[in-house]
Motif scaffolding. Structure first.
Motif, PDB file in Angstrom:
ATOM      1  N   SER A 102       0.813  -1.224   0.000  1.00  9.98           N
ATOM      2  CA  SER A 102       0.000   0.000   0.000  1.00  9.98           C
ATOM      3  C   SER A 102       0.843   1.268   0.000  1.00  9.98           C
ATOM      4  O   SER A 102       0.294   2.373  -0.075  1.00  9.98           O
ATOM      5  N   GLY A 103       2.169   1.139   0.098  1.00 11.67           N
ATOM      6  CA  GLY A 103       3.033   2.314  -0.010  1.00 11.67           C
ATOM      7  C   GLY A 103       3.731   2.739   1.259  1.00 11.67           C
ATOM      8  O   GLY A 103       4.461   3.754   1.251  1.00 11.67           O
ATOM      9  N   THR A 104       3.564   2.017   2.345  1.00 10.79           N
ATOM     10  CA  THR A 104       4.263   2.352   3.577  1.00 10.79           C
ATOM     11  C   THR A 104       5.768   2.221   3.365  1.00 10.79           C
ATOM     12  O   THR A 104       6.251   1.228   2.813  1.00 10.79           O
ATOM     13  N   GLU A 105       6.509   3.221   3.804  1.00 11.68           N
ATOM     14  CA  GLU A 105       7.970   3.130   3.765  1.00 11.68           C
ATOM     15  C   GLU A 105       8.467   2.670   5.130  1.00 11.68           C
ATOM     16  O   GLU A 105       8.103   3.244   6.159  1.00 11.68           O
ATOM     17  N   PHE A 106       9.302   1.653   5.130  1.00 11.70           N
ATOM     18  CA  PHE A 106       9.814   1.087   6.366  1.00 11.70           C
ATOM     19  C   PHE A 106      11.218   1.599   6.637  1.00 11.70           C
ATOM     20  O   PHE A 106      12.052   1.635   5.729  1.00 11.70           O
ATOM     21  N   GLU A 107      11.448   1.989   7.877  1.00  9.17           N
ATOM     22  CA  GLU A 107      12.763   2.480   8.272  1.00  9.17           C
ATOM     23  C   GLU A 107      13.802   1.367   8.187  1.00  9.17           C
ATOM     24  O   GLU A 107      13.495   0.197   8.395  1.00  9.17           O
ATOM     25  N   GLY A 108      15.024   1.763   7.894  1.00 15.60           N
ATOM     26  CA  GLY A 108      16.122   0.812   7.933  1.00 15.60           C
ATOM     27  C   GLY A 108      16.525   0.522   9.371  1.00 15.60           C
ATOM     28  O   GLY A 108      15.849   0.921  10.326  1.00 15.60           O
ATOM     29  N   GLY A 109      17.616  -0.152   9.529  1.00 16.64           N
ATOM     30  CA  GLY A 109      18.082  -0.484  10.867  1.00 16.64           C
ATOM     31  C   GLY A 109      19.078  -1.618  10.816  1.00 16.64           C
ATOM     32  O   GLY A 109      19.643  -1.941   9.760  1.00 16.64           O
ATOM     33  N   VAL A 110      19.283  -2.231  11.955  1.00 18.09           N
ATOM     34  CA  VAL A 110      20.235  -3.337  12.071  1.00 18.09           C
ATOM     35  C   VAL A 110      19.517  -4.546  12.661  1.00 18.09           C
ATOM     36  O   VAL A 110      18.760  -4.424  13.630  1.00 18.09           O
ATOM     37  N   VAL A 111      19.724  -5.712  12.069  1.00 15.10           N
ATOM     38  CA  VAL A 111      19.168  -6.957  12.591  1.00 15.10           C
ATOM     39  C   VAL A 111      20.301  -7.959  12.783  1.00 15.10           C
ATOM     40  O   VAL A 111      21.340  -7.884  12.121  1.00 15.10           O
ATOM     41  N   GLU A 112      20.085  -8.887  13.694  1.00 19.36           N
ATOM     42  CA  GLU A 112      21.050  -9.963  13.917  1.00 19.36           C
ATOM     43  C   GLU A 112      20.625 -11.192  13.125  1.00 19.36           C
ATOM     44  O   GLU A 112      19.461 -11.617  13.200  1.00 19.36           O
ATOM     45  N   VAL A 113      21.556 -11.746  12.377  1.00 22.94           N
ATOM     46  CA  VAL A 113      21.291 -12.898  11.522  1.00 22.94           C
ATOM     47  C   VAL A 113      22.268 -14.016  11.878  1.00 22.94           C
ATOM     48  O   VAL A 113      23.460 -13.763  12.084  1.00 22.94           O
ATOM     49  N   TYR A 114      21.757 -15.236  11.939  1.00 22.27           N
ATOM     50  CA  TYR A 114      22.597 -16.406  12.175  1.00 22.27           C
ATOM     51  C   TYR A 114      22.851 -17.096  10.838  1.00 22.27           C
ATOM     52  O   TYR A 114      21.920 -17.303  10.058  1.00 22.27           O
ATOM     53  N   THR A 115      24.100 -17.433  10.566  1.00 23.10           N
ATOM     54  CA  THR A 115      24.455 -18.132   9.333  1.00 23.10           C
ATOM     55  C   THR A 115      24.997 -19.511   9.671  1.00 23.10           C
ATOM     56  O   THR A 115      25.938 -19.637  10.468  1.00 23.10           O
ATOM     57  N   ALA A 116      24.403 -20.532   9.080  1.00 21.47           N
ATOM     58  CA  ALA A 116      24.808 -21.908   9.356  1.00 21.47           C
ATOM     59  C   ALA A 116      26.251 -22.135   8.913  1.00 21.47           C
ATOM     60  O   ALA A 116      26.653 -21.722   7.821  1.00 21.47           O
ATOM     61  N   VAL A 117      27.026 -22.794   9.771  1.00 23.38           N
ATOM     62  CA  VAL A 117      28.431 -23.081   9.495  1.00 23.38           C
ATOM     63  C   VAL A 117      28.659 -24.569   9.270  1.00 23.38           C
ATOM     64  O   VAL A 117      29.279 -24.974   8.290  1.00 23.38           O
ATOM     65  N   GLN A 118      28.153 -25.400  10.193  1.00 23.11           N
ATOM     66  CA  GLN A 118      28.350 -26.842  10.063  1.00 23.11           C
ATOM     67  C   GLN A 118      27.350 -27.591  10.932  1.00 23.11           C
ATOM     68  O   GLN A 118      26.767 -27.022  11.861  1.00 23.11           O
TER      69      GLN A 118
END
Length: 311
Positions: free
Chosen positions: A208-224
């Motif tokens: 509908s056109g809402t603009e979302f603010e940016g920011g910082v998120v924590e992401v987990y990346t699989a290693v093994q």
């Protein structure tokens, strides 16, 4: 960061029963299909019971794990009378929701899963730079009241992505637990339903056109992945997840921390060179896959402001 404009998401699919004994998604899809549709303004929502034979038998799968059948190679495998049911079904789902990698594919596919591990609500993506998925993640983290919300990035090459949601232009799987396979818990079902509703809410706002603010998120990346200790001759397991690690998904595992309690009574400790986060700890469906837990790194990802792209 400068704002990013991306196309709207007019076509979205929610899938349940990809694993036939993970019942939160099964019961939600049944409910939505009984109502004829999952309602959302500005979004055409498709609901799919992914593996009806496995659902009928309340089994993870009939012949082959359906959620490992969506690589480019498997989807292009010629079908014969000897082809496993799940490979045939994967090609049917690819035709319905894709084809994978095409302009006609669903704008977003969300596949609903349960885990016996204490994962809370974990979104699984295949990229840490898909701004649509990361903004949905940020929104769910902000709005979800019942369980912690995290995101795991699998980081698999596109042609090797094997899970159903990867058929969509944007893909997310929801893993939520702890819930034993073959039953449904009210709290887990409610948390999954809340996650789906919030995801649709975000998509409607975005369209509908809402603009979302940016920011910082924590992401987990699989290693093994780490297997259980096993007998070298029989291959039977010789120990179980240590009590100090059980139910502590997303805890930071340091070198020397207890990892397994051997049947002999001894403790086997984590021997890695760096601290990593423990995920899918003692997931019952992974015994057959030789996985006792997954280790992941955590990083902070900056995401830009996001708005819909107008013609």
């Amino acid at each position: 960061m400068e704002p990013v404009s991306l196309p709207a998401l007019p076509r979205v699919a929610f899938c349940g029963g990809t694993h036939g004994n993970e019942l939160s998604g099964v019961y939600l899809v049944r409910q939505w299909q009984k109502k004829k549709k999952l309602e959302a303004e500005s979004v055409a929502v498709t609901t799919v019971m992914s593996n009806p034979r496995a659902v009928q038998q309340c089994r993870r799968y009939v012949e082959k794990d359906l959620n490992r059948c969506f690589t480019t190679a498997t989807l292009s495998t010629p079908v014969s009378g000897e082809t496993p049911y799940e490979v045939v079904r994967a090609q049917e789902l690819n035709a319905l929701l894709g084809p994978k990698g095409s302009d006609g594919a669903m704008d977003l596919i969300c596949d609903l899963h349960n885990t016996t591990a204490n994962m809370g609500l974990c979104l699984i993506s295949n990229s840490d730079c898909d701004w649509i998925c990361l903004h949905i993640y940020k929104y769910l983290q902000m709005k979800t009241s019942s369980v912690p919300v995290r995101l795991l990035n699998l980081n698999v090459p596109p042609e090797e992505t094997y899970f159903l949601a990867s058929v969509g232009k944007h893909s997310l799987s929801i893993e939520i637990g702890p819930q034993p396979h073959g039953l449904v818990r009210a709290d887990i079902l409610s948390a999954m339903k809340e996650g789906v509703q919030l995801m649709l809410e975000w998509i409607q706002l975005f369209n509908s056109g809402t603009e979302f603010e940016g920011g910082v998120v924590e992401v987990y990346t699989a290693v093994q992945n780490i297997d259980y200790p096993r007998d070298s001759e029989t291959h039977d397991i010789t120990g179980v997840i240590h009590p100090q690690l059980q139910d502590r998904d997303f805890c930071l595992l340091h070198p020397g921390d207890p990892l397994f309690l051997l049947f002999s009574g001894e403790t086997e400790r984590y021997g890695g060179e760096e601290p990593l986060y423990a995920l899918f700890v003692n997931e019952s469906a992974y015994y057959e896959k030789g996985t006792a837990l997954t280790l992941a790194r955590r990083k902070r990802v900056e995401i830009p402001p996001l708005r819909v792209k107008r013609d």
